[in-house]
Design a protein around this motif. Structure first.
Motif, PDB file in Angstrom:
ATOM      1  N   HIS A  62       0.875  -1.158  -0.132  1.00  9.81           N
ATOM      2  CA  HIS A  62       0.027   0.102  -0.044  1.00  9.81           C
ATOM      3  C   HIS A  62       0.781   1.087  -0.008  1.00  9.81           C
ATOM      4  N   TYR A 250     -10.072  -7.587   1.073  1.00 12.39           N
ATOM      5  CA  TYR A 250      -8.851  -7.332   1.748  1.00 12.39           C
ATOM      6  C   TYR A 250      -9.426  -5.711   2.056  1.00 12.39           C
ATOM      7  N   MET A 252      -8.298  -2.413   3.742  1.00  9.56           N
ATOM      8  CA  MET A 252      -7.037  -1.591   3.916  1.00  9.56           C
ATOM      9  C   MET A 252      -7.029  -0.934   5.306  1.00  9.56           C
ATOM     10  N   HIS A 253      -6.028  -0.530   5.829  1.00 12.72           N
ATOM     11  CA  HIS A 253      -5.597   0.142   6.756  1.00 12.72           C
ATOM     12  C   HIS A 253      -6.762   0.242   8.027  1.00 12.72           C
ATOM     13  N   TYR A 274      -9.424 -10.516   4.488  1.00  6.28           N
ATOM     14  CA  TYR A 274      -8.149 -10.229   5.061  1.00  6.28           C
ATOM     15  C   TYR A 274      -7.997  -9.075   5.431  1.00  6.28           C
ATOM     16  N   GLU A 276      -5.485  -5.546   6.678  1.00  5.46           N
ATOM     17  CA  GLU A 276      -4.440  -4.847   6.685  1.00  5.46           C
ATOM     18  C   GLU A 276      -4.308  -3.639   7.684  1.00  5.46           C
ATOM     19  N   THR A 323      -1.308  -8.240   7.290  1.00  7.17           N
ATOM     20  CA  THR A 323      -0.458  -7.438   6.712  1.00  7.17           C
ATOM     21  C   THR A 323      -0.087  -6.019   7.235  1.00  7.17           C
ATOM     22  N   ALA A 325       1.178  -2.274   6.314  1.00  5.43           N
ATOM     23  CA  ALA A 325       1.759  -1.615   5.197  1.00  5.43           C
ATOM     24  C   ALA A 325       1.921  -0.313   5.626  1.00  5.43           C
ATOM     25  N   ALA A 382       1.597 -10.915   2.537  1.00  2.00           N
ATOM     26  CA  ALA A 382       1.206  -9.834   1.294  1.00  2.00           C
ATOM     27  C   ALA A 382       1.357 -10.635   0.026  1.00  2.00           C
TER      28      ALA A 382
END
Lengths: 474, 403
Positions: A62, A250, A252-253, A274, A276, A323, A325, A382
């Motif tokens: 990312h 997925y 994010m953040h 998933y 992150e 993950t 990022a 990742a």
């Protein structure tokens, strides 16, 4: 005859960390052998890593390179640091693969969008790279058709916003009807949807409210991009995706306990989802906005509470967050702090270089997690989720020889002048227990100590295909 | 031949490394295993007093196990005792890793006699695999020790029934480098030897005469399968011996010239009835990536059902370097590498599997699928090497196996 033989006592293989010899030829690891097994075989170069950690190159899924930044005063658009600058810093930090974004504009086809993005990256990046295809606004049917094709051509992941983020970024959000159609296409094409999820109604309402109450200083960011927004938005898109056969998500953040909980509940049902998170979310909280130049710790959505932060750590321990990022956005300190309101703070974070060292220190040194777990969170997971495994993310026969050596003897205090990104770092003064001493990309030594040996043509675009094992119900 | 880059050595300050001046070579660690009642402790008791083990340190669970209490010896402490013959005897406190590290530290400090080998006596129900794995994964032990021999004790009276009834015993024998059969005067040792050979066809088996002691030096010596040494226990050699043998125990029909898959499944009882031994051969070299995927798939799909796999791999990218694959259950060791292909045989992949359950078909299909996929991806060029192929399902679980 090998091109490179690397021997070490702490080599992180898929079977665990152990002493081993790595044989490299033609840019790939051709053998992971017993320590000493390759000592008598011819090799153009031999490296003895001793007790240093030998791991697969870091993967940051990312980042935002050469990204247009909204100018606070509505003036000329500026761009974030380009691939050359960011990838060089990434390699100094032991990261060998970056995944950025190709943002589709309404007046172009997806192939034109990709070609345009290639123009920013090809022969201008020192490490390997790929792009998530980023969709915005209304999605015409022709684009949906083209999306299916692009996924098949190796652009395996599709980014969607469920929010405009700030009042000045209108047009970013994709409506739920269009999201539904996109998820169907992505599922059918075998791709993965990567989501920036926030509840736009809650967020925009809070902007209106705080501005009307004259509480628009950026220290109130966590009130706007709050945990309730994460809870509602995560759950809404997860429920939508759970109703699309073949869909996988997925997130994010992830920033809040509510987000982790939503992911956990969905995973408990076997849904392929998933999580992150960002290294700054793991290290800082909304309290840190009050520090001098507090903007430097901020990335949208926002830092949250210490309780939320604890939930992110628990999430990583409990297979909910997979993950770590950076949401990299490389700019000068002046640009990062130019906006001081809830609606104009520059987002992103300058962190691609310290990511591995900082996360190793926090995970392994301070919390006693295994080195293998650390490697999964900064590289292997990742690779698997983004469709780069087993080429990337593992030290195994057949994999690209992307090798990072982290040396405890190089422990240091992080300071911006020693880094290679920009003129500030959120980790100024941080005591890192380890630092990369060697970074190898597909068999080529890119960084050795303070010396950089890369060429701008070294980085390859990585076509990706998300495997069935990642996309299937668990 | 290789120019080691002196500037590339990274040694943390203050750490006592064996690579420093006066380097001590890694200490071999041998494992003595055997099921309850097989006579392991009795055997060890007697071996401890022989001159051949005078330079060894033996790790046991309790001093009482080896009759130390009856000896009038001077004890420096509760953990370590020096026997009259010079052999050191050490008791496990806490976990094995800590005990071994303590032992090595005492030797470094001169606080005990400098032993040259370590023998670990496992408890009767213990499988050797976790100990072997510890030696490789613990950073300190991996640096200071090396794997020695796994010696398994089987008794002629109860051995066959034990192997039939207890999966731990099966694992002990399957992993052994040497077997000692005890109580051969009380029952026909041939039945025990037959059961052992079924699980571990190449292993040297010594049937102990009633009052004889095995040669401890020969027993606790590194097995001949390391890199750079002729592998007399190499599957090819073993199978060839078995094929020539008319003992009636096994009829390994591994045909080296055709990709046939010899499959053994003899007439045995209990657990043994479910043990299958088969050989997978390939004349065409395997892409390196295919080997990694195969190992990953075997660990995931077979898991504990993979008692042992061992053999040579012909890796396409490393043709002149024969690799030795060795794995048991979920644990696959880094490859050993031979300096050259065995004289008289063309390079080929030849892996001997010992499994619980009939996994031969599955392994054949999986290997074919993996190789095809890796070749297709390589030929396809632009596509990434994603492991997305459908994995064939394994055989139905065996009823009554128990976990």
């Amino acid at each position: 005859m090998l091109d490179l033989m690397l021997t070490g006592r702490r080599v992180v293989t898929p079977e665990g960390m152990r002493a081993a010899d790595l044989g490299v030829r033609d840019g790939r690891i051709i053998m992971v052998a017993e320590a000493g097994a390759l000592a008598d075989h011819q090799s153009a170069r031999t490296i003895d890593a001793g007790d240093a950690i030998v791991m697969p190159g870091g993967i940051d899924p990312h980042v935002h390179c050469k990204w247009p930044m909204p100018s606070p005063d509505g003036g000329e658009v500026m761009f974030t640091g380009p691939p050359a600058q960011v990838s060089r810093a990434a390699l100094f930090g032991g990261t060998t693969t970056l995944i950025d974004f190709a943002a589709w504009q309404p007046d172009e086809t997806l192939h034109e969008c990709i070609a345009r993005r290639d123009g920013d990256w090809r022969d201008q990046c020192y490490c390997d790279y790929g792009y998530h295809l980023m969709l915005q606004g209304r999605i015409p049917p022709a684009i949906l058709d083209e999306l299916h094709q692009c996924i098949g051509e190796g652009h395996a992941t599709v980014k969607i916003f469920t929010t405009d983020i700030t009042p000045s970024r209108r047009g970013r959000m994709v409506g739920f009807g269009d999201i539904w159609e996109v998820l169907k296409v992505v599922a059918g094409a075998g791709g993965l949807a990567v989501i920036h999820a926030e509840d736009n109604d809650i967020v925009m309402h809070m902007y209106d409210k705080l501005i009307a109450e004259n509480r628009a200083h950026f220290t109130n960011l966590a009130e706007v991009h709050n945990a309730l927004s994460e809870e509602l938005s995560f759950r809404r898109i997860i429920r939508l995706a759970e109703n699309v056969p073949g869909a996988a998500l997925y997130m994010m953040h992830t920033s809040a306990a509510s987000g982790v909980e939503a992911i956990a509940e969905s995973r408990a049902k076997g849904f392929p989802i998933y999580g992150e998170t960002l290294h700054q979310y793991l290290m800082y909280s909304a309290d840190d906005y009050a520090r001098p130049n507090g903007q430097i710790y901020h990335t949208y959505p926002s830092l949250k509470s210490r309780h939320d932060q604890a939930a992110l750590w628990d999430g990583m321990a409990g297979d909910r967050i997979h993950t770590v990022a950076t949401d990299e956005l490389c700019c000068t300190l002046a640009v990062k702090v130019i906006g001081d309101r809830i609606d104009d703070v520059t987002g992103g974070n300058s962190g691609v270089e310290p990511r591995l060292a900082v996360m190793y220190t926090e995970m392994v040194e301070k919390r006693g997690w295994s080195v293998e777990r650390f490697v999964e969170l900064v590289s292997t997971n990742a690779a698997r989720i983004m469709g780069l495994h087993p080429r990337k993310g593992v030290l195994a026969a057949g994999a690209d020889a992307d090798i990072t050596v982290l040396d405890p003897a190089l422990a240091r205090t992080v300071t911006a002048p020693d880094l290679h990104e920009t003129d500030y770092t959120p980790w100024e003064g941080y005591s890192a227990a380890i630092w990369p001493s060697l970074t190898i990309l597909r068999g080529k030594v890119m960084v050795e100590g303070d010396a950089f040996h890369g060429d701008l043509t070294d980085g390859d675009f990585l076509p990706r295909r998300v495997p069935d094992s990642v996309r299937a119900m668990r | 031949m290789t120019a080691r880059d002196p500037t590339a050595r990274h040694t943390p300050p203050g750490r006592n490394r064996s690579g420093a001046a006066g380097a001590v070579p890694p200490t071999p660690v041998h494992v003595l295993t055997g099921f309850l009642g097989a006579g392991k402790t009795t055997l060890l008791n007697r071996l401890l007093r022989t001159p051949e083990l005078a330079d060894a340190a033996v790790v046991v669970n309790e001093f009482g196990d080896v009759g130390i209490d009856h000896l009038l010896v001077e004890r420096s402490d509760d953990l370590l005792v020096e026997l009259p013959g010079g052999c050191l005897c050490c008791v496990v406190r806490g976990d094995l890793a800590t005990t071994l590290e303590m032992l090595l530290a005492r030797r470094d400090q001169g606080a005990c006699r400098p032993f040259r080998t370590i023998v670990i006596e496992t408890s009767g129900l213990a499988e050797p695999n976790p100990i072997l794995n510890l030696l490789v994964t613990d950073p300190l032990l991996a640096d200071r020790t090396m794997r020695g021999a796994v010696v398994a004790v089987v008794d002629a009276i109860n051995g066959p029934a034990t192997l039939a009834g207890h999966s731990e015993a099966v694992a002990q024998v399957a992993l052994a480098d040497r077997i000692v059969v005890t109580k051969g005067d009380l029952a026909d040792p041939a039945r025990a030897a037959q059961a052992v050979r079924y699980l571990n066809p190449d292993v040297p088996v010594e049937v102990l005469a009633p009052d004889a002691l095995p040669d401890a030096a020969a027993l606790f010596r590194e097995p001949e399968s390391g890199p750079g040494q002729r592998d007399s226990t190499h599957p090819e050699a073993g199978d060839a011996r078995a094929a020539r043998s008319d003992s009636g125990a096994l009829h390994a029909h591994a045909d080296a010239h055709a990709p046939a898959h010899g499959h053994e499944h003899g007439h045995h009882d209990g657990h043994l009835a479910d043990i299958h031994r088969f050989t997978i051969e390939r004349q065409e070299p395997l892409p390196a990536a295919a080997l990694s995927l195969l190992v990953e798939t075997l660990a995931q799909q077979l898991g504990a059902n993979l008692l042992r796999v061992k053999g040579l791999v012909y890796i396409a990218e490393a043709g002149a370097m024969p690799a030795v694959l060795h794995g048991a259950q979920h644990v696959f060791h880094p490859l050993a590498v031979l300096p050259a292909w065995p004289v008289g045989s063309a390079p080929a992949t030849r892996l001997v599997f010992i499994t619980r359950g009939d996994w031969r078909e599955f392994v054949v299909r999986v290997l074919d699928a993996i190789v095809a996929e890796v070749m297709a991806l390589t030929a396809g060029g632009a596509s990434s090497q994603a492991s997305g192929g459908q994995v064939p399902s394994g055989p139905a679980p065996v009823v009554g196996q128990g976990e």
